[in-house]
Scaffold this active site. Structure first.
Site, PDB file in Angstrom:
ATOM      1  N   GLY A  73     -18.054  -2.652  -9.724  1.00 59.29           N
ATOM      2  CA  GLY A  73     -17.654  -2.998  -8.365  1.00 59.29           C
ATOM      3  C   GLY A  73     -17.680  -1.765  -7.468  1.00 59.29           C
ATOM      4  O   GLY A  73     -18.359  -0.767  -7.767  1.00 59.29           O
ATOM      5  N   GLY A  74     -16.924  -1.817  -6.383  1.00 58.91           N
ATOM      6  CA  GLY A  74     -16.936  -0.739  -5.395  1.00 58.91           C
ATOM      7  C   GLY A  74     -16.538   0.613  -5.968  1.00 58.91           C
ATOM      8  O   GLY A  74     -17.190   1.635  -5.691  1.00 58.91           O
TER       9      GLY A  74
ATOM     10  N   SER B 227       0.818  -1.230   0.000  1.00 55.42           N
ATOM     11  CA  SER B 227       0.000   0.000   0.000  1.00 55.42           C
ATOM     12  C   SER B 227       0.849   1.277   0.000  1.00 55.42           C
ATOM     13  O   SER B 227       1.865   1.371   0.694  1.00 55.42           O
ATOM     14  CB  SER B 227      -0.894  -0.007   1.244  1.00 55.42           C
TER      15      SER B 227
ATOM     16  N   TYR C  12      -3.676   2.339 -10.602  1.00 59.22           N
ATOM     17  CA  TYR C  12      -2.520   3.206 -10.332  1.00 59.22           C
ATOM     18  C   TYR C  12      -1.195   2.439 -10.293  1.00 59.22           C
ATOM     19  O   TYR C  12      -0.145   3.012 -10.011  1.00 59.22           O
ATOM     20  CB  TYR C  12      -2.708   4.015  -9.045  1.00 59.22           C
TER      21      TYR C  12
ATOM     22  N   LYS D 153     -13.812  -3.548   3.125  1.00 60.31           N
ATOM     23  CA  LYS D 153     -14.551  -2.283   3.029  1.00 60.31           C
ATOM     24  C   LYS D 153     -16.056  -2.427   3.343  1.00 60.31           C
ATOM     25  O   LYS D 153     -16.683  -1.489   3.782  1.00 60.31           O
ATOM     26  CB  LYS D 153     -14.400  -1.684   1.631  1.00 60.31           C
TER      27      LYS D 153
HETATM   28  P1  NAP Z   1     -14.140  -4.696  -7.326  1.00 61.17           P
HETATM   29  O1  NAP Z   1     -15.202  -4.230  -6.405  1.00 61.17           O
HETATM   30  O2  NAP Z   1     -13.555  -6.055  -7.138  1.00 61.17           O
HETATM   31  O3  NAP Z   1     -14.740  -4.620  -8.837  1.00 61.17           O
HETATM   32  C1  NAP Z   1     -13.965  -5.022  -9.929  1.00 61.17           C
HETATM   33  C2  NAP Z   1     -14.692  -4.669 -11.233  1.00 61.17           C
HETATM   34  O4  NAP Z   1     -13.826  -4.973 -12.320  1.00 61.17           O
HETATM   35  C3  NAP Z   1     -15.960  -5.495 -11.449  1.00 61.17           C
HETATM   36  O5  NAP Z   1     -16.891  -4.728 -12.150  1.00 61.17           O
HETATM   37  C4  NAP Z   1     -15.454  -6.647 -12.309  1.00 61.17           C
HETATM   38  O6  NAP Z   1     -16.422  -7.200 -13.162  1.00 61.17           O
HETATM   39  C5  NAP Z   1     -14.436  -5.939 -13.163  1.00 61.17           C
HETATM   40  N1  NAP Z   1     -13.430  -6.879 -13.645  1.00 61.17           N
HETATM   41  C6  NAP Z   1     -12.582  -7.624 -12.891  1.00 61.17           C
HETATM   42  N2  NAP Z   1     -11.808  -8.370 -13.677  1.00 61.17           N
HETATM   43  C7  NAP Z   1     -12.184  -8.111 -14.958  1.00 61.17           C
HETATM   44  C8  NAP Z   1     -11.770  -8.589 -16.231  1.00 61.17           C
HETATM   45  N3  NAP Z   1     -10.806  -9.505 -16.347  1.00 61.17           N
HETATM   46  N4  NAP Z   1     -12.379  -8.103 -17.343  1.00 61.17           N
HETATM   47  C9  NAP Z   1     -13.361  -7.167 -17.228  1.00 61.17           C
HETATM   48  N5  NAP Z   1     -13.810  -6.691 -16.053  1.00 61.17           N
HETATM   49  C10 NAP Z   1     -13.227  -7.156 -14.936  1.00 61.17           C
HETATM   50  O7  NAP Z   1     -12.915  -3.703  -7.335  1.00 61.17           O
HETATM   51  P2  NAP Z   1     -12.950  -2.102  -7.126  1.00 61.17           P
HETATM   52  O8  NAP Z   1     -12.699  -1.797  -5.699  1.00 61.17           O
HETATM   53  O9  NAP Z   1     -14.155  -1.579  -7.780  1.00 61.17           O
HETATM   54  O10 NAP Z   1     -11.616  -1.670  -7.906  1.00 61.17           O
HETATM   55  C11 NAP Z   1     -11.571  -1.665  -9.332  1.00 61.17           C
HETATM   56  C12 NAP Z   1     -10.237  -1.076  -9.793  1.00 61.17           C
HETATM   57  O11 NAP Z   1     -10.137   0.278  -9.390  1.00 61.17           O
HETATM   58  C13 NAP Z   1      -9.011  -1.777  -9.202  1.00 61.17           C
HETATM   59  O12 NAP Z   1      -8.011  -1.819 -10.179  1.00 61.17           O
HETATM   60  C14 NAP Z   1      -8.591  -0.872  -8.063  1.00 61.17           C
HETATM   61  O13 NAP Z   1      -7.204  -0.950  -7.799  1.00 61.17           O
HETATM   62  C15 NAP Z   1      -8.949   0.490  -8.643  1.00 61.17           C
HETATM   63  N6  NAP Z   1      -9.218   1.487  -7.589  1.00 61.17           N
HETATM   64  C16 NAP Z   1      -8.428   2.593  -7.576  1.00 61.17           C
HETATM   65  C17 NAP Z   1      -8.646   3.567  -6.624  1.00 61.17           C
HETATM   66  C18 NAP Z   1      -7.767   4.785  -6.619  1.00 61.17           C
HETATM   67  O14 NAP Z   1      -7.769   5.528  -5.617  1.00 61.17           O
HETATM   68  N7  NAP Z   1      -7.066   5.057  -7.699  1.00 61.17           N
HETATM   69  C19 NAP Z   1      -9.652   3.417  -5.663  1.00 61.17           C
HETATM   70  C20 NAP Z   1     -10.467   2.261  -5.726  1.00 61.17           C
HETATM   71  C21 NAP Z   1     -10.225   1.298  -6.705  1.00 61.17           C
HETATM   72  P3  NAP Z   1     -17.346  -8.436 -12.715  1.00 61.17           P
HETATM   73  O15 NAP Z   1     -18.519  -7.832 -11.983  1.00 61.17           O
HETATM   74  O16 NAP Z   1     -17.717  -9.066 -14.005  1.00 61.17           O
HETATM   75  O17 NAP Z   1     -16.505  -9.323 -11.836  1.00 61.17           O
END
Ligand code: NAP
Length: 285
Positions: A134-135, A19, A230, A70
């Site tokens: 997702g989240g 992290s 990121y 979370k």
């Molecule tokens: P999450 O709740 O696990 O959701 C993941 C999402 O991505 C779901 O919609 C999932 O689809 C989709 N997905 C996963 N693998 C995939 C694939 N191979 N092909 C297409 N879609 C796929 O995760 P999250 O918390 O929303 O995070 C999502 C991304 O955002 C991560 O990379 C995380 O590191 C990033 N993020 C960044 C920040 C920041 O501050 N920059 C903050 C939060 C999150 P399904 O529903 O089909 O499984």
């Protein structure tokens, strides 16, 4: 220097040792001359309840909460703020008052909006495509709906999850959300999309490193492309966007902006972010 008055903060997650939060928060703390220190705690799911209670008893000021806790952490908190209720997840906890109430917040939405507004994006009549359900996508939809956008398209690999997100956001949506079954859009429709937000891990270091979440033949000129991934700072999507003349918003900017709002929850100060941005980029060069 750490002394008996040093306030303790940290991030709870698993895995979490990679992290960037300790680096970011400790710079905020130092720059604001606050006697506090921020640690990283890799914990197990069955321990979260007593960790929250014990940390409160020990006088911790609060925590960040990251994957995969979370949602589950919400059951162990006394109060939940509006953004966290709306997204169904908490990324920041504060213990406050004489009775040491534990309160959960979600600062992702504020971090998303700040990142977009700092880029100079104009909301009015805009059409935005959100990839993922997702989240992170929930926070994006929830916060962007509060702005005067014309339309939000949601596309997710699992269609039913996108429909769930649509239904959840219904009360603020006023017919402004449309769930897409696929990304086979006509040229005109692609052209009207002003911003694309990647809320999937496609492009992330590891198995998804070479993937982009949109068809390769989409022309990104004149669009804003917001990449939430990121790690790395420059994903294939960001590289394509830059090459084609799009404006870009990087995941690292959102990470730092949402962290600044967590800092505000704990200390009531909105910290300056440029120094942190530079330090994070230098450290990970
Ligand atoms: P999450 O709740 O696990 O959701 C993941 C999402 O991505 C779901 O919609 C999932 O689809 C989709 N997905 C996963 N693998 C995939 C694939 N191979 N092909 C297409 N879609 C796929 O995760 P999250 O918390 O929303 O995070 C999502 C991304 O955002 C991560 O990379 C995380 O590191 C990033 N993020 C960044 C920040 C920041 O501050 N920059 C903050 C939060 C999150 P399904 O529903 O089909 O499984």
């Amino acid at each position: 220097m750490i002394d008996p008055d040093t306030k303790i903060l940290g991030v709870l997650g698993n895995p979490v040792k990679h992290s960037l939060s300790p680096l970011i928060q400790n710079i905020f703390i130092k720059s604001n001359n606050i006697n506090a220190h921020y640690y990283c705690f890799e914990i197990e799911k069955q321990d979260i309840c007593h960790i929250i209670k014990s940390a409160n008893a020990l006088g911790f000021l609060g925590f960040n909460i990251t994957m995969p806790f979370k949602e589950i952490v919400m059951s162990y908190l006394d109060e939940i703020d509006e953004d966290a209720k709306e997204t169904g997840s908490v990324n920041t906890v504060k213990f406050y008052g004489d009775k040491k109430i534990s309160k959960g917040f979600n600062t992702d939405g504020k971090g998303i909006i700040e990142s977009i507004e700092k880029s100079g994006f104009g909301w009015e009549y805009s059409e935005i495509l959100i990839l993922g359900a997702g989240g992170a996508a929930k926070s994006a939809v929830n916060s962007i709906l509060k702005r005067p956008v014309k339309k939000i398209f949601i596309y997710n690999r699992t269609h039913d999850r996108a429909l769930d997100l649509f239904q959840r956001s219904g009360k603020n949506a006023d017919n402004r959300i449309e769930v897409l079954k696929n990304l086979g859009l006509k040229k005109d429709a692609i052209k009207r999309i002003k911003m694309i937000i990647n809320c999937t891990p496609l492009g992330m270091k590891g198995v998804y490193a070479s993937e982009i979440p949109i068809p390769h033949n989409w022309d990104l000129k004149d669009k804003t492309v917001f990449e939430m991934v990121y790690h790395p700072f420059e994903t294939p999507l960001i590289k394509k966007a830059k090459k084609e003349g799009a404006k870009t918003i990087k995941g690292i900017d959102m990470l730092i902006n949402q962290a600044a709002y967590s800092f505000y929850v704990w200390f009531g100060i909105k910290p300056e972010t440029e120094k942190v941005r530079k330090a994070v980029l230098d450290e990970n060069r």
